[in-house]
Design an enzyme around this catalytic site. Structure first.
Site: not given
Ligand code: NAD
Length: 418
Positions: A185, A294, A393
């Site tokens: 997803k 991240c 962040e």
């Molecule tokens: P996000 O949490 O908004 O979304 C991530 C995913 O979760 C998306 O596919 C989204 O549709 C899904 N999602 C949203 N609500 C959900 C729910 N209630 N249940 C299940 N899934 C749900 O994050 P983003 O804005 O897409 O990405 C940015 C974030 O990701 C930043 O905080 C970044 O630091 C983090 N990130 C971390 C790493 C790592 O390796 N630690 C790598 C890349 C990004």
């Protein structure tokens, strides 16, 4: 619409499938703000169908299922996927750039890394055949004990938008190598290349249901996947706030979760550092992919005695970063992912200013770009540890700076996050 962006459906049980409720989400090119296509938007109904397909692939086919196949068999598909990613690298990279606003050469490198990741896990899949059971020696001679690695079952892979294909591949490749079947997803903000991965899986003849790609909103696809009784594990990368929701939902069915969440990493520069080298890495660490990483080094701690000289170097570097249409050759800083993210970043900067911080460089939209979600590389000083710019962040091209005089002070500041 952009002719380059294919119109796709959900990928379930080896076939393209229209979402049950026939919903779609517009795809916006963040560098132009144009709508370039649309995505299938699944709901819980489609999640059920995808989970059934993945379970079927895991358990059925009279022993010829993905889980009990040899590692060598699975590796063959992983290598074929890697090869096709490389064959289609140029198109995939363009699609990634259109979808995310990241510079084209960064997207090309993401595609190469995605292919390498599949190859790496192909080797690990083969290694599983060589070492099916690892003996464990225990004192009781009457017991025979060994470690046997088995796939956990159906896994849901929920991913973010900053490296859309690469983040997905980091989960898909190990899951498939281990013999799991999966539902991917991707983020609703950037799903295009993940649907192209589905097409590649179809082209290489990956058995039906082994990988399903179900695009749509987090609340409508991610949430039902996280709580689904027939999903055996969740691997999630995204924000800490969503990670909490995923973990809470998974707890209801005692599902294991892997979470890779947000960050606010420090970079420390001491008096004896090679300042040119340190400046280059500071700039790269905070401004690559417009700071939407991240592990972006978004908090600079610099020794007081070299701070002025070092900041001058950072300003010089920042002035020379080419901010442009990310398709343009030599672009080093593209747009951020969306209007929401753009406004959120500018709001962080305005709030920091209001709290007494100084915008040393950047701080807004580049003057030469009046369309697209572009933000200048921004350096902020006079930052207090209670300010949100220090603690939270930002996920944008924003570096905040503090000075230190002793190593202890530097370490204390480095660890000062919520
Ligand atoms: P996000 O949490 O908004 O979304 C991530 C995913 O979760 C998306 O596919 C989204 O549709 C899904 N999602 C949203 N609500 C959900 C729910 N209630 N249940 C299940 N899934 C749900 O994050 P983003 O804005 O897409 O990405 C940015 C974030 O990701 C930043 O905080 C970044 O630091 C983090 N990130 C971390 C790493 C790592 O390796 N630690 C790598 C890349 C990004």
């Amino acid at each position: 619409m952009d002719d380059l962006v294919p119109s796709r459906q959900l990928f379930i049980a080896g076939e393209w499938r229209e979402p049950v409720l026939k919903k779609r989400i517009p795809i916006v090119n963040p560098a132009t703000e144009d709508i370039v296509g649309d995505l299938p938007a699944a709901t819980a109904e489609d999640v059920d169908i995808a989970v059934d397909a993945a379970r079927m692939a895991f358990f059925s086919n009279k022993g010829k299922d993905w889980a009990s196949a040899s590692g060598a068999y699975r590796a063959k598909f992983l290598r074929a996927i890697a090869d096709m990613i490389l064959e289609r690298k140029s198109l995939l990279a363009k699609l990634e750039t259109i979808d995310t606003g990241k510079p084209l050469d960064e997207a090309v490198s993401d595609m190469e890394s995605s292919a390498s990741c599949f190859k790496y896990y192909a080797e690990l899949a083969e290694a599983l055949d060589l070492k099916e059971r690892t003996p464990v020696s225990i004192k009781q001679q009457s017991f025979k004990t060994h470690v046997l690695k088995e796939p956990i079952g159906v896994v849901a892979l929920i991913t973010p938008w900053n490296y859309p294909l690469l983040m997905a591949v980091w989960k898909v490749a190990p899951a498939l190598a281990a013999g799991c079947t999966a539902i991917l997803k991707p983020s609703e903000l950037a799903s295009v290349t993940c649907l192209e991965l589905a097409d590649i899986c179809r082209q290489v003849g990956l058995p039906s249901g082994v990988l399903n790609v179900v695009t749509g909103l987090g609340s409508e696809v991610g949430a039902p996947l996280s709580s689904h009784p027939h999903v055996d594990k969740i691997a999630f990368t995204g924000s800490t706030a969503t990670g909490i929701k995923v973990m809470t939902a998974a707890a209801q069915t005692i599902k294991p979760v892997s979470l890779e969440l947000g960050g606010k990493s420090p970079i420390l520069v001491f008096q004896d550092a090679d300042l040119d080298n340190a400046a280059e890495w500071t700039i790269y660490g905070c401004f690559a992919t417009s700071g939407q990483i991240c592990s972006a080094t978004s908090r600079l701690l610099v020794h007081e005695s070299i701070a002025a000289k070092f900041l001058e170097k950072l300003i010089d570097w920042s002035k020379n970063i080419k901010i442009s249409d990310p398709m343009e050759e030599g672009c080093r800083l593209g747009s951020v992912i969306s209007k929401t993210q753009y406004e959120k970043i500018l709001n962080f900067i305005t709030t920091a200013k209001g709290e007494g911080a100084t915008i040393l460089h950047g701080g807004g939209r580049p003057q030469h770009l009046n369309q697209g979600f572009f933000i200048e590389p921004t350096i902020i000083t006079d930052v207090g540890t209670s300010m949100s710019i220090w603690k939270e962040e930002v996920f944008g091209p924003v570096l905040c700076v503090k000075t230190f005089t002793t190593e202890d002070e530097a370490l204390e500041l480095a660890n000062d996050t919520e």
